[in-house]
Each structure stands twice: as structure tokens, then as C-alpha cells.
Design a protein around this motif. Structure first.
Motif, PDB file in Angstrom:
ATOM      1  N   ASN A   1       0.806  -1.222   0.000  1.00  0.00           N
ATOM      2  CA  ASN A   1       0.000   0.000   0.000  1.00  0.00           C
ATOM      3  C   ASN A   1       0.841   1.276   0.000  1.00  0.00           C
ATOM      4  O   ASN A   1       0.292   2.370   0.166  1.00  0.00           O
ATOM      5  CB  ASN A   1      -0.929   0.006   1.229  1.00  0.00           C
ATOM      6  N   LEU A   2       2.161   1.134  -0.180  1.00  0.00           N
ATOM      7  CA  LEU A   2       3.013   2.319  -0.232  1.00  0.00           C
ATOM      8  C   LEU A   2       2.698   3.145  -1.481  1.00  0.00           C
ATOM      9  O   LEU A   2       2.154   2.628  -2.460  1.00  0.00           O
ATOM     10  CB  LEU A   2       4.488   1.901  -0.243  1.00  0.00           C
ATOM     11  N   PRO A   3       3.067   4.419  -1.458  1.00  0.00           N
ATOM     12  CA  PRO A   3       2.812   5.277  -2.627  1.00  0.00           C
ATOM     13  C   PRO A   3       3.471   4.732  -3.893  1.00  0.00           C
ATOM     14  O   PRO A   3       4.348   3.855  -3.841  1.00  0.00           O
ATOM     15  CB  PRO A   3       3.435   6.616  -2.214  1.00  0.00           C
ATOM     16  N   LYS A   4       3.060   5.253  -5.034  1.00  0.00           N
ATOM     17  CA  LYS A   4       3.530   4.770  -6.323  1.00  0.00           C
ATOM     18  C   LYS A   4       5.033   4.953  -6.516  1.00  0.00           C
ATOM     19  O   LYS A   4       5.619   4.333  -7.403  1.00  0.00           O
ATOM     20  CB  LYS A   4       2.782   5.472  -7.453  1.00  0.00           C
ATOM     21  N   GLU A   5       5.664   5.814  -5.671  1.00  0.00           N
ATOM     22  CA  GLU A   5       7.116   6.006  -5.809  1.00  0.00           C
ATOM     23  C   GLU A   5       7.865   4.683  -5.705  1.00  0.00           C
ATOM     24  O   GLU A   5       8.935   4.508  -6.275  1.00  0.00           O
ATOM     25  CB  GLU A   5       7.650   6.960  -4.724  1.00  0.00           C
ATOM     26  N   LEU A   6       7.292   3.718  -4.935  1.00  0.00           N
ATOM     27  CA  LEU A   6       7.962   2.425  -4.752  1.00  0.00           C
ATOM     28  C   LEU A   6       8.143   1.693  -6.073  1.00  0.00           C
ATOM     29  O   LEU A   6       9.185   1.086  -6.322  1.00  0.00           O
ATOM     30  CB  LEU A   6       7.169   1.554  -3.773  1.00  0.00           C
ATOM     31  N   THR A   7       7.131   1.739  -6.943  1.00  0.00           N
ATOM     32  CA  THR A   7       7.202   0.981  -8.191  1.00  0.00           C
ATOM     33  C   THR A   7       7.769   1.798  -9.344  1.00  0.00           C
ATOM     34  O   THR A   7       7.797   1.330 -10.473  1.00  0.00           O
ATOM     35  CB  THR A   7       5.795   0.470  -8.573  1.00  0.00           C
ATOM     36  N   ASN A   8       8.235   3.012  -9.054  1.00  0.00           N
ATOM     37  CA  ASN A   8       8.858   3.830 -10.102  1.00  0.00           C
ATOM     38  C   ASN A   8      10.316   3.446 -10.329  1.00  0.00           C
ATOM     39  O   ASN A   8      10.934   3.868 -11.297  1.00  0.00           O
ATOM     40  CB  ASN A   8       8.769   5.320  -9.752  1.00  0.00           C
ATOM     41  N   THR A   9      10.892   2.675  -9.400  1.00  0.00           N
ATOM     42  CA  THR A   9      12.270   2.213  -9.547  1.00  0.00           C
ATOM     43  C   THR A   9      12.274   0.715  -9.801  1.00  0.00           C
ATOM     44  O   THR A   9      11.311   0.012  -9.439  1.00  0.00           O
ATOM     45  CB  THR A   9      13.097   2.504  -8.278  1.00  0.00           C
ATOM     46  N   ASN A  10      13.345   0.213 -10.383  1.00  0.00           N
ATOM     47  CA  ASN A  10      13.432  -1.207 -10.713  1.00  0.00           C
ATOM     48  C   ASN A  10      13.380  -2.066  -9.450  1.00  0.00           C
ATOM     49  O   ASN A  10      12.630  -3.041  -9.374  1.00  0.00           O
ATOM     50  CB  ASN A  10      14.721  -1.478 -11.490  1.00  0.00           C
ATOM     51  N   VAL A  11      14.167  -1.686  -8.424  1.00  0.00           N
ATOM     52  CA  VAL A  11      14.202  -2.492  -7.200  1.00  0.00           C
ATOM     53  C   VAL A  11      12.881  -2.380  -6.447  1.00  0.00           C
ATOM     54  O   VAL A  11      12.416  -3.349  -5.829  1.00  0.00           O
ATOM     55  CB  VAL A  11      15.390  -2.072  -6.298  1.00  0.00           C
ATOM     56  N   GLY A  12      12.238  -1.212  -6.523  1.00  0.00           N
ATOM     57  CA  GLY A  12      10.938  -1.071  -5.888  1.00  0.00           C
ATOM     58  C   GLY A  12       9.886  -1.930  -6.547  1.00  0.00           C
ATOM     59  O   GLY A  12       9.034  -2.539  -5.890  1.00  0.00           O
ATOM     60  N   LYS A  13       9.951  -2.001  -7.858  1.00  0.00           N
ATOM     61  CA  LYS A  13       9.027  -2.844  -8.617  1.00  0.00           C
ATOM     62  C   LYS A  13       9.241  -4.322  -8.259  1.00  0.00           C
ATOM     63  O   LYS A  13       8.277  -5.080  -8.107  1.00  0.00           O
ATOM     64  CB  LYS A  13       9.246  -2.617 -10.112  1.00  0.00           C
ATOM     65  N   GLN A  14      10.504  -4.718  -8.109  1.00  0.00           N
ATOM     66  CA  GLN A  14      10.804  -6.108  -7.755  1.00  0.00           C
ATOM     67  C   GLN A  14      10.314  -6.437  -6.350  1.00  0.00           C
ATOM     68  O   GLN A  14       9.798  -7.534  -6.101  1.00  0.00           O
ATOM     69  CB  GLN A  14      12.305  -6.362  -7.873  1.00  0.00           C
ATOM     70  N   LEU A  15      10.482  -5.508  -5.408  1.00  0.00           N
ATOM     71  CA  LEU A  15      10.023  -5.738  -4.036  1.00  0.00           C
ATOM     72  C   LEU A  15       8.508  -5.920  -4.010  1.00  0.00           C
ATOM     73  O   LEU A  15       7.990  -6.840  -3.367  1.00  0.00           O
ATOM     74  CB  LEU A  15      10.431  -4.556  -3.149  1.00  0.00           C
ATOM     75  N   HIS A  16       7.812  -5.072  -4.713  1.00  0.00           N
ATOM     76  CA  HIS A  16       6.355  -5.157  -4.788  1.00  0.00           C
ATOM     77  C   HIS A  16       5.930  -6.484  -5.420  1.00  0.00           C
ATOM     78  O   HIS A  16       4.996  -7.150  -4.943  1.00  0.00           O
ATOM     79  CB  HIS A  16       5.834  -3.975  -5.616  1.00  0.00           C
ATOM     80  N   SER A  17       6.615  -6.877  -6.485  1.00  0.00           N
ATOM     81  CA  SER A  17       6.278  -8.118  -7.187  1.00  0.00           C
ATOM     82  C   SER A  17       6.561  -9.346  -6.335  1.00  0.00           C
ATOM     83  O   SER A  17       5.780 -10.314  -6.344  1.00  0.00           O
ATOM     84  CB  SER A  17       7.057  -8.203  -8.501  1.00  0.00           C
ATOM     85  N   MET A  18       7.682  -9.342  -5.595  1.00  0.00           N
ATOM     86  CA  MET A  18       8.026 -10.502  -4.767  1.00  0.00           C
ATOM     87  C   MET A  18       7.010 -10.697  -3.649  1.00  0.00           C
ATOM     88  O   MET A  18       6.602 -11.830  -3.352  1.00  0.00           O
ATOM     89  CB  MET A  18       9.432 -10.352  -4.185  1.00  0.00           C
TER      90      MET A  18
END
Length: 630
Positions: A182-199
Motif C-alpha cells: 500500500n506504499l505510494p507509487k514512488e515504490l514501483t517507479n524504480t526497478n528495485v521497488g518494482k521487484q520488491l512489490h512483485s516478490m
């Protein structure tokens, strides 16, 4: 688990003498004066080992004392007697606190008593670390339990480890997962943030990994063998199993064949599989010995070397086989190049030899027992869909495929939960540090072919340029995983206690499932607990039934189950399901003796709280069983 044989040898070699360097100035230790020498020195037993020491005491006698380490002179330890050990712990605690120049309070005495009970060396800095945690924590017993656990495991006493253990009980893993999602969209704006969300999304339904791998493997092999350009196979493949669509099946095998050798340059696992398969072919018979003797950690180098030796003698690891010389390498490379040229051509596209080769490579990866399920799928997906390029990221591509596949596996069932438990340990990264340590002794290629764990991704995210405001739940996640690593395995005599926490997402309800196994090591597998004789505890909080603990005791494959829950309607439900449970256990050669439901009372509520905090691992209970009856 530790190798008992090695541990015994090390213990025997160090049985009688302890290096002086293990003691430090300012420590307070428990010692038993065993012998008094004429030169004024004494032979003192500390932690079961003997040292020779000079003691600052006019009339020293044999007995047990608290000593302060004062100095090291002429290869001997200089000790000062603080007091003789007597039954009055309160007096001993006060004397030690006075010696350490720490105020005598209820908290400080409680800390010193734990040190004295463990007979661990006492240092002022460690005591102050614990006192600092006690002053900050609303649950002082939790801090003391954490201290007891660190002592039992012989871990260092510092604020970081204490904080990890204390914080571990304050947040559920399932709630941390939800907070990160539920973190803001800034998390998925980076490659590592996208991976964390996906995992995290994958961990909520990780049972799909095995199903996806098997289905992708089976359909991929059908496409490789298909000579009729079956459009149904192509459409199914493009819809579910690839991020790179194919136009016709007759060219699919060619692409996979090229992918195999491209990935071999990066992946020791794939390259070693290729070498083993080629060694059985007639055209490689003259080099069979050389191919099979190439170590795993060097195999991929054969696929990107020019005319040079595989390794100089000085660089070769001591446990590797003899290096290949320039002549052997050139012969191998020439034969591999000829093999590739022979099968890259489109005539014939579906040669039996090429199909057999691809089948063997893919089967070897699929059946690899050394890699976890997601890493095997990671390699398999690259073989089918292409190797990492400057414009693609195979990690994110696989995440996306699994995320899309998640839709058809939304129903929760027993089989899915079983798979989820099996995959959870590897995906979260409870063995991250040991894996990195083991793989770093090999080559970088072996580390790179591993699919990253949740902990590895979270650590990268924490050290990335993500806004500081959204890093708090990521820090909580790393702390929770680290606490799980610390408390996961504990040995108590011949018994092992293994515990883990698995977040479950049951439709609209999320909870942490805590599981603890207690039993002796399996005689056939040192990484398993005996299933014939063991004790298993489950704890979780359900939406309707609320707090529930299941106590399973197994002796000679006879199962007794007690369910603790305060919902009176549960008894009737158990009566209805007992025949089904009995039948299901019988399929696995277990006999159900009893299943009953009891309400919580004060004792059981305490047991439940202990299980939530892994306090069964932290308690001072010692093994008292009998291993041999005569």
C-alpha cells in the motif's frame, strides 16, 4: 544442522586449554579453582576449560568464584576475586554491579542474574546495552527473554540483536506485506521497488511457481517437437507463458537452441549440463574425460574463452580438478562450435538429435536438486524466452508472467498452502547469508544465476534512492526476516526445535501462521526431523474462530491432535471432519488416535504467547529425555 562429528573433534582438541585471547580485560567470569601451584598461580576451570592464571588474592582456596579479568602478563591471565559463589544470588548480583559501577536496581539485578545463570562472561558494555533496551521497552520480560536466547546461542549481546528480537514480536509479517503493497507509487517507479512489490505479491500465492514451471516446461517441449505448426499451442504459449510472442512453432526450437548457448556464457548450471550431455555424444567421445572433469564453478568460462588456458595453476581452487590446457580447450571449443553450426541451420529444423539435446538440457534444469524452485524456473524461462539484454530484465519479466498467472490460482486450498509452505523459506531468504557465503567461494556466474530473495531485494531497496518516508516498512521487513533467521533453529540436547512464520492471505483475511517442529534428527537426512516421533505446534488467528493453537504429537506414527480454541461450536465441526482427517492421515501411513478441542486456560494462553514469540526456543528448559533404555 551442524556436523556432529566435526563438532566433537573440535571440542576434544580444545577440551583442556582455552587461549587467553578468549578473555578480555574488564570481563567478570565464573571460575572454579582446581589446583594451587607453588609459584602462586592457579589452574582454573572457566567454561569447562582450564587456564593458568595469577590471582590477586592473599588467601585463595579451592572453590568456585566470580573473577574479574584484570590484565595479561607473561602469557598468563591476571584475575581478581570478586566473591565466592554462594546461594545468595542477590548479594552476588549487588557485588558485581558495584564492581562494574552500575547502579543496583530491580532491572540491573535481573540482567546480572541471567548472566550468572548462564555462567557467561560479564562485560559492562553488554549489561548497559540490555539496560538501555529495558528502559525503552514496555515489555521488560520480552527483553530478558531475548537476552536469555542470545546467551543460549552464544551470540554477542548488543543493541542491534536485542532490538531485532524484541521488535520481531511487535509486527506480523502479513501486516508488513500489506503495508509495503500500500506504499505510494514512488515504490514501483524504480526497478528495485518494482521487484520488491512483485516478490511480496508472489509470496502471497507462491504455490503457483511449481505449477507454472511444470506447465511451461510441458508446453515448451511440445512446441520444440511440433513439426505441424499447431496454432493452438502457439496461442496458448503467447497468452500464458511468454513475454515475447512467437509467430510459429517450427522456429521455436531454433530460438531455444540459441538461447541455451547464450545462457551458457553466464550460467555455470546450464553450461555444466551442456558439457555432461555432450560428453555422451559420439563426436565428443575423445574428450569425454575432459568434459566431465570441468568443475561447475568453471564450466561457463568454456563458452566465452578465446584461445587461452581455462585457469592458471595458481588460480585454480584447491578442491578443483586439474586445469585444462590450451590444446584441450581449443579442441572442446571447436567441437562445440561445429555442434552449434550443425544444428543452427534450418535444415532439418526438427532433427531428433537436436530435440534430444534440448530435452535433456531443460530436464536437467527442471530436476536440479541444488537450486530452489524459483531459480530453476528463472533459468528455464530464459532458455525458452531469451537471455538478459540491454532492453529487458529477466527478473521483472518472470515476475510479470507469474503475476498474470496468479489470476487463475486465486482459490485457497490445502494443496496450495502445502506448496506455499515449501516455497516460503527459499523465497523469503532465510538462508541468504549462507548462500552468498557459499556461492562467493565459487565464481560470480553462480551468484548471478540465482533468483533474488525477498531479503536481498529489500536490502537493495533500503539502500536505494527511494524516499526516506516510505522505507520504514522495508526496515520492519528486514528486521522480521533477520529475527526469523536468529530463532529458526535451536538444538536442545539431541532434540531440534525448528520454527517459522508464514503469512497467509485467506480471501479477505490475513494472518501469520506460526509453526514449530520439535524432534530428533532424521537418521537418513541430517536436514530433516524424524516424522515418526515429533511434536508440532501451529498458531494462527482466524477471522471467525479467532486465536487458535493446534498441538500435534506423533509417536510411532500414531497421531494425537489437540486444538485449543474458545469457540464452542468447533467441537461439532471436529466430530464431522474426524473420519476425513483419519482417512487422509492413513494415506500417508499415519494413524489418528485422538482429536479433541479444548478452551484456552491460563496455562495454555501462556503457551500460546510463548509460541508467538518463539519463547519455546528462548526458555531455559533443558532436555531431560532418555535416549537408551537397558
Amino acid at each position: 544442522m551442524q556436523n556432529a562429528g566435526i563438532s566433537t573433534v573440535l571440542a576434544t582438541n580444545a577440551k583442556y586449554f582455552i587461549p587467553n585471547t578468549e578473555l578480555k580485560e574488564g570481563q567478570i567470569v565464573v571460575g572454579k579453582v582446581n589446583e594451587l601451584e607453588e609459584d602462586g598461580t592457579a589452574r582454573i576451570i572457566i567454561n569447562g576449560k582450564i587456564i593458568t592464571a595469577t590471582v590477586v588474592e592473599e588467601a585463595l582456596s579451592k572453590g568456585k568464584f566470580y573473577f574479574e579479568v584484570k590484565d595479561f602478563k607473561d602469557g598468563k591471565v591476571e584475575l581478581k576475586v570478586i566473591s565466592e559463589i554462594k546461594q545468595n544470588d542477590q548479594k552476588n548480583s549487588a557485588q558485581i554491579l558495584k564492581e562494574l559501577d552500575i547502579p543496583v536496581t530491580k532491572d540491573s539485578e535481573a540482567v546480572i542474574k541471567l548472566f550468572l545463570q548462564s555462567e557467561r562472561a560479564i562485560t559492562k558494555s553488554e549489561v548497559l546495552e540490555v539496560m538501555n533496551q529495558l528502559s525503552k521497552s514496555p515489555n521488560k520480560q520480552l527483553v530478558l527473554d531475548s537476552l536469555s536466547f542470545l546467551m543460549k546461542k552464544n551470540y554477542p549481546i548488543n543493541g542491534t540483536l536485542l532490538q531485532i528480537l524484541v521488535t520481531n514480536s511487535e509486527a506480523e509479517l502479513s501486516k508488513i506485506f500489506s503495508a509495503i503493497e500500500n506504499l505510494p507509487k514512488e515504490l514501483t517507479n524504480t526497478n528495485v521497488g518494482k521487484q520488491l512489490h512483485s516478490m511480496i505479491h508472489l509470496l502471497k500465492n507462491n504455490s503457483i511457481i511449481t505449477d507454472f514451471q511444470q506447465e511451461q516446461f510441458q508446453l515448451g517441449m511440445q512446441l520444440i517437437k511440433d513439426s505441424n505448426d499447431d496454432t493452438n499451442l502457439v496461442n496458448t504459449w503467447n497468452k500464458q507463458f511468454t513475454s515475447k510472442e512467437i509467430s510459429q512453432s517450427k522456429l521455436f526450437g531454433q530460438e531455444v537452441f540459441q538461447n541455451v548457448f547464450k545462457l551458457a556464457e553466464q550460467s555455470p548450471t546450464v553450461s555444466k549440463a551442456i558439457l555432461n550431455i555432450l560428453s555422451d555424444l559420439p563426436e565428443f567421445s575423445s574428450l569425454k574425460t575432459e568434459l566431465t572433469r570441468v568443475p561447475l564453478n568453471l564450466a561457463n568460462q568454456l563458452f566465452h574463452l578465446e584461445e587461452t588456458s581455462l585457469l592458471d595453476d595458481q588460480q585454480l581452487p584447491s578442491n578443483s580438478l586439474l586445469p585444462l590446457g590450451k590444446t584441450e580447450i581449443n579442441d572442446i571449443k571447436n567441437k562445440i562450435d561445429n555442434f552449434m553450426a550443425k544444428h543452427i541451420s534450418n535444415d532439418p529444423i526438427h532433427s531428433d538429435e537436436k530435440i534430444a539435446f534440448l530435452t535433456q538440457v531443460l530436464s536437467t534444469i527442471n530436476e536440479d536438486g541444488k537450486s530452489n524452485q524459483l531459480t530453476k524456473l528463472f533459468l528455464q524461462n530464459q532458455l525458452f524466452n531469451g537471455v538478459n539484454t540491454s532492453t529487458s530484465d529477466p527478473v521483472n519479466e518472470l515476475f510479470q508472467l507469474l503475476r498474470n498467472d496468479n489470476i487463475k490460482n486465486s482459490d485457497v486450498n490445502a494443496e496450495q498452502i502445502t506448496k506455499q509452505i515449501k516455497n516460503h523459506h527459499d523465497l523469503v531468504g532465510f538462508n541468504t547469508e549462507s548462500k552468498i557465503r557459499d556461492l562467493s567461494s565459487l565464481n560470480k556466474g553462480i551468484m548471478n544465476e540465482q533468483f533474488p530473495t525477498l531479503k536481498e531485494i529489500a536490502l537493495k531497496a533500503l539502500n536505494s534512492n527511494l524516499p526516506e518516508g516510505i522505507k520504514h516498512p522495508i526496515e520492519q521487513l528486514i528486521t522480521k526476516i533477520t529475527a526469523g533467521q536468529l530463532t529458526m533453529l535451536h538444538q536442545n540436547g539431541p532434540e531440534y526445535n525448528y520454527s517459522t512464520v508464514i503469512p497467509l492471505f485467506l480471501n479477505n483475511w490475513s494472518t501469520d501462521l506460526t509453526i514449530q517442529w520439535t524432534g530428533k534428527e532424521s537418521s537418513s537426512n541430517s536436514k530433516e526431523i524424524q516424522s515418526n516421533h515429533c511434536h508440532i505446534l501451529f498458531f494462527l488467528e482466524l477471522e471467525t474462530l479467532k486465536e487458535t493453537m493446534v498441538d500435534v504429537s506423533i509417536q510411532n506414527r500414531v497421531v494425537n491432535v489437540t486444538i485449543f480454541n474458545n469457540n464452542k461450536a468447533l467441537n461439532a465441526m471436529i466430530s464431522l471432519t474426524q473420519p476425513l482427517i483419519k482417512e487422509s492421515l492413513a494415506k500417508h501411513d499415519f494413524q489418528l488416535s485422538m482429536i479433541k478441542c479444548l478452551p484456552f486456560n491460563n496455562e495454555r494462553e501462556q503457551k500460546m504467547k510463548e509460541l508467538q514469540f518463539n519463547n519455546s526456543l528462548l526458555s531455559s528448559r533443558e532436555y531431560t529425555g532418555v535416549d537408551l533404555l537397558i
